[in-house]
Design a protein around this motif. Structure first.
Motif, PDB file in Angstrom:
ATOM      1  N   TRP A  47       0.858  -1.185   0.000  1.00  0.00           N
ATOM      2  CA  TRP A  47       0.000   0.000   0.000  1.00  0.00           C
ATOM      3  C   TRP A  47       0.890   1.230   0.000  1.00  0.00           C
ATOM      4  CZ3 TRP A  47      -3.497   1.148   4.887  1.00  0.00           C
ATOM      5  CH2 TRP A  47      -4.269   2.297   4.653  1.00  0.00           C
ATOM      6  N   LEU A  48       0.701   2.115  -0.998  1.00  0.00           N
ATOM      7  CA  LEU A  48       1.383   3.389  -1.109  1.00  0.00           C
ATOM      8  C   LEU A  48       0.316   4.484  -1.065  1.00  0.00           C
ATOM      9  CD1 LEU A  48       3.035   1.162  -2.763  1.00  0.00           C
ATOM     10  CD2 LEU A  48       3.981   3.044  -4.065  1.00  0.00           C
ATOM     11  N   ARG A  49       0.673   5.644  -0.587  1.00  0.00           N
ATOM     12  CA  ARG A  49      -0.280   6.750  -0.592  1.00  0.00           C
ATOM     13  C   ARG A  49       0.412   8.014  -1.100  1.00  0.00           C
ATOM     14  NH1 ARG A  49      -4.951   8.314   3.771  1.00  0.00           N
ATOM     15  NH2 ARG A  49      -5.900   6.512   2.753  1.00  0.00           N
ATOM     16  N   MET A  50      -0.289   8.731  -1.982  1.00  0.00           N
ATOM     17  CA  MET A  50       0.222   9.978  -2.564  1.00  0.00           C
ATOM     18  C   MET A  50      -0.676  11.150  -2.180  1.00  0.00           C
ATOM     19  SD  MET A  50       2.925   9.568  -4.586  1.00  0.00           S
ATOM     20  CE  MET A  50       3.874   8.042  -4.829  1.00  0.00           C
ATOM     21  N   PRO A  51      -0.093  12.336  -1.969  1.00  0.00           N
ATOM     22  CA  PRO A  51      -0.902  13.528  -1.704  1.00  0.00           C
ATOM     23  C   PRO A  51      -1.554  14.020  -2.996  1.00  0.00           C
ATOM     24  CG  PRO A  51       1.415  14.114  -1.825  1.00  0.00           C
ATOM     25  CD  PRO A  51       1.357  12.619  -1.928  1.00  0.00           C
ATOM     26  N   LEU A  52      -2.728  14.636  -2.855  1.00  0.00           N
ATOM     27  CA  LEU A  52      -3.432  15.257  -3.969  1.00  0.00           C
ATOM     28  C   LEU A  52      -3.684  16.728  -3.656  1.00  0.00           C
ATOM     29  CD1 LEU A  52      -6.196  12.609  -4.883  1.00  0.00           C
ATOM     30  CD2 LEU A  52      -4.028  13.033  -6.066  1.00  0.00           C
ATOM     31  N   PRO A  53      -3.662  17.598  -4.673  1.00  0.00           N
ATOM     32  CA  PRO A  53      -3.870  19.041  -4.448  1.00  0.00           C
ATOM     33  C   PRO A  53      -5.339  19.434  -4.550  1.00  0.00           C
ATOM     34  CG  PRO A  53      -3.207  18.671  -6.710  1.00  0.00           C
ATOM     35  CD  PRO A  53      -3.226  17.303  -6.053  1.00  0.00           C
ATOM     36  N   PHE A  54      -6.238  18.555  -4.098  1.00  0.00           N
ATOM     37  CA  PHE A  54      -7.670  18.791  -4.192  1.00  0.00           C
ATOM     38  C   PHE A  54      -8.288  18.682  -2.800  1.00  0.00           C
ATOM     39  CE2 PHE A  54      -6.529  16.158  -8.048  1.00  0.00           C
ATOM     40  CZ  PHE A  54      -6.294  17.257  -8.877  1.00  0.00           C
ATOM     41  N   ALA A  55      -9.595  18.914  -2.734  1.00  0.00           N
ATOM     42  CA  ALA A  55     -10.288  18.717  -1.463  1.00  0.00           C
ATOM     43  C   ALA A  55     -10.136  17.276  -0.988  1.00  0.00           C
ATOM     44  CB  ALA A  55     -11.764  19.080  -1.622  1.00  0.00           C
ATOM     45  N   LEU A  56     -10.217  16.334  -1.913  1.00  0.00           N
ATOM     46  CA  LEU A  56      -9.881  14.941  -1.619  1.00  0.00           C
ATOM     47  C   LEU A  56      -8.363  14.846  -1.698  1.00  0.00           C
ATOM     48  CD1 LEU A  56     -10.967  12.110  -1.055  1.00  0.00           C
ATOM     49  CD2 LEU A  56     -11.145  11.756  -3.508  1.00  0.00           C
ATOM     50  N   ASN A  57      -7.701  14.753  -0.544  1.00  0.00           N
ATOM     51  CA  ASN A  57      -6.277  15.086  -0.479  1.00  0.00           C
ATOM     52  C   ASN A  57      -5.323  13.913  -0.603  1.00  0.00           C
ATOM     53  OD1 ASN A  57      -6.529  13.798   1.983  1.00  0.00           O
ATOM     54  ND2 ASN A  57      -6.224  15.640   3.213  1.00  0.00           N
ATOM     55  N   HIS A  58      -5.808  12.743  -0.996  1.00  0.00           N
ATOM     56  CA  HIS A  58      -4.903  11.595  -1.109  1.00  0.00           C
ATOM     57  C   HIS A  58      -5.439  10.603  -2.134  1.00  0.00           C
ATOM     58  CE1 HIS A  58      -8.058   9.804   1.382  1.00  0.00           C
ATOM     59  NE2 HIS A  58      -7.664   8.657   0.852  1.00  0.00           N
ATOM     60  N   ILE A  59      -4.553   9.764  -2.616  1.00  0.00           N
ATOM     61  CA  ILE A  59      -4.930   8.606  -3.416  1.00  0.00           C
ATOM     62  C   ILE A  59      -4.062   7.434  -2.975  1.00  0.00           C
ATOM     63  CG2 ILE A  59      -3.364   9.288  -5.281  1.00  0.00           C
ATOM     64  CD1 ILE A  59      -5.257   7.810  -7.218  1.00  0.00           C
ATOM     65  N   ASN A  60      -4.661   6.251  -2.932  1.00  0.00           N
ATOM     66  CA  ASN A  60      -3.928   5.028  -2.639  1.00  0.00           C
ATOM     67  C   ASN A  60      -3.439   4.401  -3.941  1.00  0.00           C
ATOM     68  OD1 ASN A  60      -4.660   5.185   0.140  1.00  0.00           O
ATOM     69  ND2 ASN A  60      -6.629   4.231  -0.350  1.00  0.00           N
ATOM     70  N   LEU A  61      -2.184   3.984  -3.932  1.00  0.00           N
ATOM     71  CA  LEU A  61      -1.595   3.228  -5.027  1.00  0.00           C
ATOM     72  C   LEU A  61      -1.180   1.869  -4.492  1.00  0.00           C
ATOM     73  CD1 LEU A  61       0.837   6.047  -6.291  1.00  0.00           C
ATOM     74  CD2 LEU A  61      -1.621   5.840  -6.689  1.00  0.00           C
ATOM     75  N   TRP A  62      -0.931   0.934  -5.401  1.00  0.00           N
ATOM     76  CA  TRP A  62      -0.609  -0.425  -4.986  1.00  0.00           C
ATOM     77  C   TRP A  62       0.565  -0.944  -5.810  1.00  0.00           C
ATOM     78  CZ3 TRP A  62      -3.526  -0.742  -0.844  1.00  0.00           C
ATOM     79  CH2 TRP A  62      -4.706   0.008  -0.821  1.00  0.00           C
ATOM     80  N   ALA A  63       1.495  -1.583  -5.143  1.00  0.00           N
ATOM     81  CA  ALA A  63       2.628  -2.215  -5.815  1.00  0.00           C
ATOM     82  C   ALA A  63       2.544  -3.718  -5.574  1.00  0.00           C
ATOM     83  CB  ALA A  63       3.952  -1.653  -5.289  1.00  0.00           C
ATOM     84  N   VAL A  64       2.593  -4.496  -6.649  1.00  0.00           N
ATOM     85  CA  VAL A  64       2.443  -5.943  -6.577  1.00  0.00           C
ATOM     86  C   VAL A  64       3.735  -6.592  -7.052  1.00  0.00           C
ATOM     87  CG1 VAL A  64       1.097  -7.942  -7.329  1.00  0.00           C
ATOM     88  CG2 VAL A  64      -0.023  -5.707  -7.041  1.00  0.00           C
ATOM     89  N   ALA A  65       4.275  -7.502  -6.238  1.00  0.00           N
ATOM     90  CA  ALA A  65       5.517  -8.188  -6.596  1.00  0.00           C
ATOM     91  C   ALA A  65       5.369  -8.854  -7.953  1.00  0.00           C
ATOM     92  CB  ALA A  65       5.874  -9.217  -5.524  1.00  0.00           C
ATOM     93  N   ASP A  66       6.316  -8.594  -8.843  1.00  0.00           N
ATOM     94  CA  ASP A  66       6.218  -9.042 -10.232  1.00  0.00           C
ATOM     95  C   ASP A  66       7.584  -9.560 -10.684  1.00  0.00           C
ATOM     96  OD1 ASP A  66       4.979  -9.512 -12.660  1.00  0.00           O
ATOM     97  OD2 ASP A  66       5.107  -7.437 -13.351  1.00  0.00           O
ATOM     98  N   GLU A  67       7.606 -10.155 -11.851  1.00  0.00           N
ATOM     99  CA  GLU A  67       8.863 -10.622 -12.439  1.00  0.00           C
ATOM    100  C   GLU A  67       8.680 -10.704 -13.937  1.00  0.00           C
ATOM    101  OE1 GLU A  67      12.328 -14.009 -11.780  1.00  0.00           O
ATOM    102  OE2 GLU A  67      10.531 -13.987 -10.530  1.00  0.00           O
ATOM    103  N   ASP A  68       9.699 -10.285 -14.673  1.00  0.00           N
ATOM    104  CA  ASP A  68       9.687 -10.418 -16.127  1.00  0.00           C
ATOM    105  C   ASP A  68      11.031 -10.950 -16.583  1.00  0.00           C
ATOM    106  OD1 ASP A  68      11.424  -8.266 -15.957  1.00  0.00           O
ATOM    107  OD2 ASP A  68       9.993  -6.802 -16.728  1.00  0.00           O
ATOM    108  N   GLU A  69      11.314 -10.840 -17.890  1.00  0.00           N
ATOM    109  CA  GLU A  69      12.546 -11.426 -18.424  1.00  0.00           C
ATOM    110  C   GLU A  69      13.801 -10.758 -17.869  1.00  0.00           C
ATOM    111  OE1 GLU A  69      10.975  -8.220 -21.072  1.00  0.00           O
ATOM    112  OE2 GLU A  69      10.150 -10.054 -20.184  1.00  0.00           O
ATOM    113  N   GLN A  70      13.653  -9.570 -17.316  1.00  0.00           N
ATOM    114  CA  GLN A  70      14.812  -8.884 -16.742  1.00  0.00           C
ATOM    115  C   GLN A  70      14.987  -9.164 -15.256  1.00  0.00           C
ATOM    116  OE1 GLN A  70      15.231  -4.703 -17.924  1.00  0.00           O
ATOM    117  NE2 GLN A  70      13.688  -5.038 -19.509  1.00  0.00           N
TER     118      GLN A  70
END
Length: 378
Positions: A47-70
């Motif tokens: 769970w990540l959270r970022m500030p927003l410059p609006f009345a609704l002052n935040h958004i949640n972001l999500w990072a999911v463990a992943d893997e690719d050819e690199q």
């Protein structure tokens, strides 16, 4: 496509819209992480959270463990707006001393998923995809709508948009403010990549060790992608299901006869019928919660209560769109304030819904303004 500013994601629930049954959600993940920090909410899901410059002052972001050819890395779901504060938070997250670098995956991003096209969700996507040379994954309508809205940046407000809001009852001062604000969408956006990987409803995407199914919802935006991992018991709901606010469902000048409320209600019914009530829901705003079915029931009930109040109002006398705000919203709406655009969009959405269902009639007055009445009334 016409817009004066980034679409607000929602408004507080109307207490009068509460169901007659007990209502409670569980919030098992504790306090949100500070910007630039992370918290694990399920195996391999941060769970990540970022500030927003609006009345609704935040958004949640999500990072999911992943893997690719690199090798290993993180798939990121939603990105925050293009602001100095969001950039600083991202730089802290991916720095050599940052929380993402301290994980086995390292501070490498493999791909970006965006649930939909509002700037708080996609605003930093261009910066991240270029920095990490990774792909943007998004539904087609959301990607193309986003590109179209960015194209409005710097334009004068179209006459069709001015006419639309005049027909809804806006005064000349409100129209002048709209003209001044028009085209503001792009200022919160890094340029999108010129190609993307299309997400489609029902497809299964492998992210790291787990499968995730794409579930498309509509009404708040054209083709909003939720992501479901049945193995983890997790639903990334974006703005399609929020725990404390009702997502904005609006009609815009681009498609003035649209019925997004029907799409929204249909999506609620679909999610209620197909998803387990045991899921941990990861929303874009608020905190992760359990109690999905109760929340969906409340959202559906709230719109039905609003429609009931609207019917009563239209039965009394013909109303302009700006006259029905009291029937739909628990707060007052300033005739020239920042909430006017959102309230008008939602008002038209509810009125159009009654028109499509044959419950209301729309007439044009001598002043060119639309007035609505209940079918058979007056």
């Amino acid at each position: 496509m016409t817009t004066d500013a980034p679409t607000p994601d929602g408004r507080p629930d109307d207490p009068a819209a509460a169901p007659d049954t007990p209502y409670a959600l569980q919030y098992p993940c504790g306090e949100p992480p500070a910007p630039g920090e992370v918290r694990e909410v399920a195996p391999g899901v941060l769970w990540l959270r970022m500030p927003l410059p609006f009345a609704l002052n935040h958004i949640n972001l999500w990072a999911v463990a992943d893997e690719d050819e690199q090798g290993p890395g993180w798939a990121v779901i939603d990105t925050g707006t293009k602001t100095p504060e969001a950039l600083a938070a991202w730089r802290q997250l991916i720095s050599p001393e940052g929380p993402l670098a301290a994980t086995p995956q390292g501070a490498r991003i493999t791909r970006i998923f965006c649930t939909h096209m509002h700037p708080d969700h996609v605003g930093m996507a261009g910066w991240l995809t270029r920095k990490f040379q990774c792909r943007l994954w998004m539904t087609r309508l959301e990607y193309l709508t986003c590109r179209t809205l960015v194209g409005d940046t710097g334009r004068e407000a179209p006459e069709e948009a001015i006419q639309f809001y005049r027909q809804m009852g806006w005064n000349e001062e409100a129209l002048d403010i709209y003209r001044t604000r028009f085209g503001g969408y792009g200022k919160y956006m890094h340029a999108l990549p010129d190609s993307f990987r299309r997400l489609t409803d029902g497809e299964t995407v492998r992210i790291g060790a787990h499968s995730w199914r794409v579930i498309v919802g509509r009404g708040h935006s054209p083709e909003h992608a939720c992501l479901l991992s049945e193995e983890l018991g997790v639903l990334v709901s974006g703005d399609q299901v929020l725990p404390r606010i009702s997502s904005n469902v609006s009609v815009f000048p681009t498609e003035p006869d649209a019925d997004p409320l029907a799409d929204w209600i249909g999506s609620i019914e679909h999610l209620r019928a197909t998803l387990s009530d045991e899921l941990l829901v990861l929303p874009a705003h608020g905190e992760p919660f359990r109690g999905l079915h109760a929340r969906l029931d409340r959202l559906a009930h709230g719109h039905e209560r609003g429609l009931q109040r609207l019917r009563r109002s239209l039965a009394e006398s013909p109303r302009r769109t700006v006259d029905v705000f009291g029937a739909l919203f628990a707060r007052s709406i300033d005739s020239n304030g920042e909430l006017l655009g959102m309230a008008t969009g939602e008002g038209v959405a509810h009125l159009n819904h009654l028109l499509v269902r044959g419950e209301a009639v729309r007439e044009v007055g001598a002043d060119g303004v639309y007035r609505y009445r209940l079918h058979g009334a007056g």
